[in-house]
Motif scaffolding. Structure first.
Motif, PDB file in Angstrom:
ATOM      1  N   THR A 153       0.619  -1.238   0.143  1.00  0.00           N
ATOM      2  CA  THR A 153      -0.037  -0.021  -0.034  1.00  0.00           C
ATOM      3  C   THR A 153       0.875   1.268  -0.079  1.00  0.00           C
ATOM      4  O   THR A 153       0.574   2.305  -0.770  1.00  0.00           O
ATOM      5  CB  THR A 153      -0.952  -0.017   1.176  1.00  0.00           C
ATOM      6  OG1 THR A 153      -1.541  -1.299   1.221  1.00  0.00           O
ATOM      7  CG2 THR A 153      -1.808   1.301   1.137  1.00  0.00           C
ATOM      8  N   LEU A 154       2.051   1.128   0.815  1.00  0.00           N
ATOM      9  CA  LEU A 154       2.782   2.428   0.961  1.00  0.00           C
ATOM     10  C   LEU A 154       3.387   2.726  -0.435  1.00  0.00           C
ATOM     11  O   LEU A 154       3.515   3.859  -0.767  1.00  0.00           O
ATOM     12  CB  LEU A 154       3.838   2.295   2.159  1.00  0.00           C
ATOM     13  CG  LEU A 154       3.527   1.803   3.453  1.00  0.00           C
ATOM     14  CD1 LEU A 154       4.743   1.847   4.299  1.00  0.00           C
ATOM     15  CD2 LEU A 154       2.346   3.003   3.951  1.00  0.00           C
ATOM     16  N   SER A 155       3.917   1.367  -0.920  1.00  0.00           N
ATOM     17  CA  SER A 155       4.496   1.710  -2.488  1.00  0.00           C
ATOM     18  C   SER A 155       3.507   2.503  -3.689  1.00  0.00           C
ATOM     19  O   SER A 155       4.053   3.003  -4.843  1.00  0.00           O
ATOM     20  CB  SER A 155       4.885   0.387  -3.215  1.00  0.00           C
ATOM     21  OG  SER A 155       3.804  -0.442  -3.414  1.00  0.00           O
ATOM     22  N   LEU A 156       2.059   2.446  -3.230  1.00  0.00           N
ATOM     23  CA  LEU A 156       1.181   2.999  -4.149  1.00  0.00           C
ATOM     24  C   LEU A 156       0.816   4.269  -4.050  1.00  0.00           C
ATOM     25  O   LEU A 156      -0.248   4.723  -4.765  1.00  0.00           O
ATOM     26  CB  LEU A 156       0.013   1.959  -4.352  1.00  0.00           C
ATOM     27  CG  LEU A 156       0.389   0.584  -4.672  1.00  0.00           C
ATOM     28  CD1 LEU A 156      -0.946  -0.460  -4.729  1.00  0.00           C
ATOM     29  CD2 LEU A 156       0.855   0.592  -6.157  1.00  0.00           C
ATOM     30  N   ILE A 157       1.275   4.949  -3.026  1.00  0.00           N
ATOM     31  CA  ILE A 157       0.896   6.229  -2.621  1.00  0.00           C
ATOM     32  C   ILE A 157       1.328   7.127  -3.580  1.00  0.00           C
ATOM     33  O   ILE A 157       2.193   7.222  -4.378  1.00  0.00           O
ATOM     34  CB  ILE A 157       1.442   6.687  -1.368  1.00  0.00           C
ATOM     35  CG1 ILE A 157       1.005   5.859  -0.323  1.00  0.00           C
ATOM     36  CG2 ILE A 157       1.238   8.327  -1.226  1.00  0.00           C
ATOM     37  CD1 ILE A 157       1.665   6.360   1.222  1.00  0.00           C
ATOM     38  N   LYS A 158       0.366   8.088  -4.466  1.00  0.00           N
ATOM     39  CA  LYS A 158       0.385   8.874  -5.410  1.00  0.00           C
ATOM     40  C   LYS A 158       0.398  10.381  -4.884  1.00  0.00           C
ATOM     41  O   LYS A 158      -0.578  10.613  -3.859  1.00  0.00           O
ATOM     42  CB  LYS A 158      -0.702   8.673  -6.497  1.00  0.00           C
ATOM     43  CG  LYS A 158      -0.684   7.305  -6.973  1.00  0.00           C
ATOM     44  CD  LYS A 158       0.521   7.117  -7.883  1.00  0.00           C
ATOM     45  CE  LYS A 158       0.390   5.756  -8.880  1.00  0.00           C
ATOM     46  NZ  LYS A 158       0.237   4.465  -7.878  1.00  0.00           N
ATOM     47  N   LEU A 159       1.090  11.265  -5.358  1.00  0.00           N
ATOM     48  CA  LEU A 159       1.128  12.654  -4.972  1.00  0.00           C
ATOM     49  C   LEU A 159      -0.067  13.126  -5.273  1.00  0.00           C
ATOM     50  O   LEU A 159      -0.626  14.123  -4.443  1.00  0.00           O
ATOM     51  CB  LEU A 159       2.179  13.522  -5.900  1.00  0.00           C
ATOM     52  CG  LEU A 159       3.752  12.958  -5.627  1.00  0.00           C
ATOM     53  CD1 LEU A 159       4.581  13.889  -6.491  1.00  0.00           C
ATOM     54  CD2 LEU A 159       3.900  13.576  -4.000  1.00  0.00           C
ATOM     55  N   GLU A 160      -0.805  12.857  -6.278  1.00  0.00           N
ATOM     56  CA  GLU A 160      -2.378  13.448  -6.744  1.00  0.00           C
ATOM     57  C   GLU A 160      -3.242  13.107  -5.670  1.00  0.00           C
ATOM     58  O   GLU A 160      -4.247  13.691  -5.675  1.00  0.00           O
ATOM     59  CB  GLU A 160      -2.615  13.066  -8.193  1.00  0.00           C
ATOM     60  CG  GLU A 160      -2.744  11.514  -8.233  1.00  0.00           C
ATOM     61  CD  GLU A 160      -3.387  11.368  -9.852  1.00  0.00           C
ATOM     62  OE1 GLU A 160      -3.348  12.064 -10.720  1.00  0.00           O
ATOM     63  OE2 GLU A 160      -3.509  10.064  -9.991  1.00  0.00           O
ATOM     64  N   ASN A 161      -3.023  12.093  -4.996  1.00  0.00           N
ATOM     65  CA  ASN A 161      -3.880  11.686  -3.935  1.00  0.00           C
ATOM     66  C   ASN A 161      -3.576  12.026  -2.592  1.00  0.00           C
ATOM     67  O   ASN A 161      -4.182  11.591  -1.451  1.00  0.00           O
ATOM     68  CB  ASN A 161      -4.045   9.989  -3.866  1.00  0.00           C
ATOM     69  CG  ASN A 161      -4.702   9.635  -5.212  1.00  0.00           C
ATOM     70  OD1 ASN A 161      -5.469  10.305  -5.910  1.00  0.00           O
ATOM     71  ND2 ASN A 161      -4.110   8.425  -5.835  1.00  0.00           N
ATOM     72  N   ILE A 162      -2.593  12.921  -2.191  1.00  0.00           N
ATOM     73  CA  ILE A 162      -2.207  13.472  -1.190  1.00  0.00           C
ATOM     74  C   ILE A 162      -2.756  14.810  -0.939  1.00  0.00           C
ATOM     75  O   ILE A 162      -2.724  15.729  -1.626  1.00  0.00           O
ATOM     76  CB  ILE A 162      -0.852  13.612  -0.915  1.00  0.00           C
ATOM     77  CG1 ILE A 162      -0.206  12.239  -1.056  1.00  0.00           C
ATOM     78  CG2 ILE A 162      -0.382  14.207   0.469  1.00  0.00           C
ATOM     79  CD1 ILE A 162       1.480  12.065  -1.011  1.00  0.00           C
ATOM     80  N   ILE A 185      -4.362  10.647   2.741  1.00  0.00           N
ATOM     81  CA  ILE A 185      -4.147   9.949   1.599  1.00  0.00           C
ATOM     82  C   ILE A 185      -5.000   8.913   1.108  1.00  0.00           C
ATOM     83  O   ILE A 185      -5.428   8.041   1.874  1.00  0.00           O
ATOM     84  CB  ILE A 185      -2.504   9.116   1.897  1.00  0.00           C
ATOM     85  CG1 ILE A 185      -1.605  10.285   2.376  1.00  0.00           C
ATOM     86  CG2 ILE A 185      -1.805   8.639   0.546  1.00  0.00           C
ATOM     87  CD1 ILE A 185      -0.455   9.613   2.879  1.00  0.00           C
ATOM     88  N   ILE A 186      -5.443   9.186  -0.321  1.00  0.00           N
ATOM     89  CA  ILE A 186      -6.251   8.160  -0.591  1.00  0.00           C
ATOM     90  C   ILE A 186      -5.724   7.121  -1.628  1.00  0.00           C
ATOM     91  O   ILE A 186      -4.736   7.680  -2.399  1.00  0.00           O
ATOM     92  CB  ILE A 186      -7.339   8.637  -1.528  1.00  0.00           C
ATOM     93  CG1 ILE A 186      -8.195   9.821  -0.546  1.00  0.00           C
ATOM     94  CG2 ILE A 186      -8.394   7.936  -2.208  1.00  0.00           C
ATOM     95  CD1 ILE A 186      -9.173  10.897  -1.387  1.00  0.00           C
ATOM     96  N   ILE A 187      -5.753   5.814  -1.333  1.00  0.00           N
ATOM     97  CA  ILE A 187      -5.311   4.766  -2.118  1.00  0.00           C
ATOM     98  C   ILE A 187      -6.289   4.451  -3.311  1.00  0.00           C
ATOM     99  O   ILE A 187      -7.329   3.862  -2.962  1.00  0.00           O
ATOM    100  CB  ILE A 187      -4.760   3.578  -1.272  1.00  0.00           C
ATOM    101  CG1 ILE A 187      -3.841   4.037  -0.211  1.00  0.00           C
ATOM    102  CG2 ILE A 187      -4.251   2.537  -2.041  1.00  0.00           C
ATOM    103  CD1 ILE A 187      -2.607   4.601  -0.587  1.00  0.00           C
ATOM    104  N   THR A 188      -5.720   4.634  -4.316  1.00  0.00           N
ATOM    105  CA  THR A 188      -6.730   4.384  -5.539  1.00  0.00           C
ATOM    106  C   THR A 188      -6.499   2.920  -6.341  1.00  0.00           C
ATOM    107  O   THR A 188      -7.330   2.544  -6.785  1.00  0.00           O
ATOM    108  CB  THR A 188      -6.907   5.349  -6.457  1.00  0.00           C
ATOM    109  OG1 THR A 188      -5.666   5.579  -7.089  1.00  0.00           O
ATOM    110  CG2 THR A 188      -7.411   6.779  -5.842  1.00  0.00           C
TER     111      THR A 188
END
Length: 314
Positions: free
Chosen positions: A139-148, A157-160
């Motif tokens: 999950t941490l590896s999938l954090i995107k700037l646009e979702n912060i 932080i939203i995980i999409t």
């Protein structure tokens, strides 16, 4: 059917299919038309070779996908699995866990954040994310700037992306990192903000992943790389990494939160378990609704311990 499986499940099932193919080849069986009796014979053979209850259960799931659900739900197959469990019961990976304060004490010395080199700042970020969200490394590896989303109270932080626990009708994870104004040394939200600032010039136009590799060209860090960084921090902090893996941060943080009095529903929601899940009670609750409650229970206990020690010294 394969598209419905995660990459890890595909790897897990490939082991079962390889063993099943060998069994069918030796016994002159069509691997796509195995009967319940043949499946029972296969599972019994695997058990006699040393397979655990968990391995047999994995074989059953894999064969149910290949041969039909009637295989996995058959009463004789279920009875065989129950017998295997009684003869060779599965045990949790850990019987105890480590104290998050060990790690928080260690990384609190890595400050100010903007004076740190990228390697140390990255390690500080990933360990605080792991402890304060109790999420898997995937999950941490999938954090995107646009979702912060950054606000005055903290960072959401939203995980999409699809993760291990994703399913139709199930909500995707939403992580929350509060600001600790009185304890900025280990404030996860501050570290994340400082990390974004430090990596601003390192990002190419096509990379939106938050966590980057250290060396140039700075690409999106994989789950394996993040796991390695977390394990390094654990080792540096005095945690026995010959026993505890990077995934043990979930055990340590959820157990710490439980000891601090955080309700089970908050722990489940933060870690990504459903309301009906018994995973925490069965595997993670080891010895040792405010959305910021979970992270605060982990980090604010550091503040009180640190203050007490300062008074003793003075």
């Amino acid at each position: 059917m394969l598209a419905s499986l995660s990459d890890n499940t595909k790897k897990q099932y490939s082991v079962s299919y390889k063993a099943w193919w060998q069994f069918c080849n030796i016994n002159n069986i069509n691997p796509f038309e195995g009967t319940v009796a043949k499946v029972i014979s296969f599972l019994t053979e695997q058990f006699n070779k040393g397979a655990s209850y968990g391995s047999l259960n994995s074989h059953r799931s894999a064969l149910s996908l290949l041969l039909g659900n009637n295989i996995g739900s058959d009463e004789c197959v279920k009875r065989l699995l129950k017998g295997a469990y009684k003869l060779k019961p599965s045990k949790p990976k850990y019987t105890h866990t480590w104290d998050p304060q060990l790690v928080l004490n260690h990384v609190s010395n890595w400050y100010p954040n903007r004076d740190l080199d990228l390697y140390r700042l990255t390690k500080k970020l990933v360990i605080l994310l792991a402890l304060c969200t109790a999420q898997r490394v995937q999950t941490l590896s999938l954090i995107k700037l646009e979702n912060i989303n950054i606000s005055s109270t903290g960072i959401k932080i939203i995980i999409t992306d699809i993760i291990k626990t994703s399913a139709p009708g199930r909500e995707q994870p939403v992580l929350f990192l509060p600001y600790f104004v009185d304890n900025t040394n280990i404030c996860p939200a501050t570290v994340l903000s400082d990390y974004i600032y430090a990596t601003k010039t390192l990002r190419n136009k096509n990379s939106d992943n938050l966590i980057l590799t250290i060396k140039k060209p700075n690409r999106a860090a994989t789950a394996q790389t993040i796991s390695r960084w977390i394990k390094l921090v654990l080792s540096e902090s005095g945690v026995d990494t010959s026993i505890f893996s990077a995934h043990s941060t979930r055990h340590a943080s959820t157990s710490s939160a439980s000891s601090a009095g955080v309700c089970i529903d908050t722990i489940r929601r933060t870690a990504g378990w459903t309301s009906r899940s018994h995973t925490f009670a069965k595997f993670y609750k080891l010895n040792i609704i405010n959305e910021a409650e979970f992270a605060e229970s982990v980090c604010l206990s550091f503040h009180s311990n640190h203050t007490c020690k300062s008074h003793i010294v003075s």
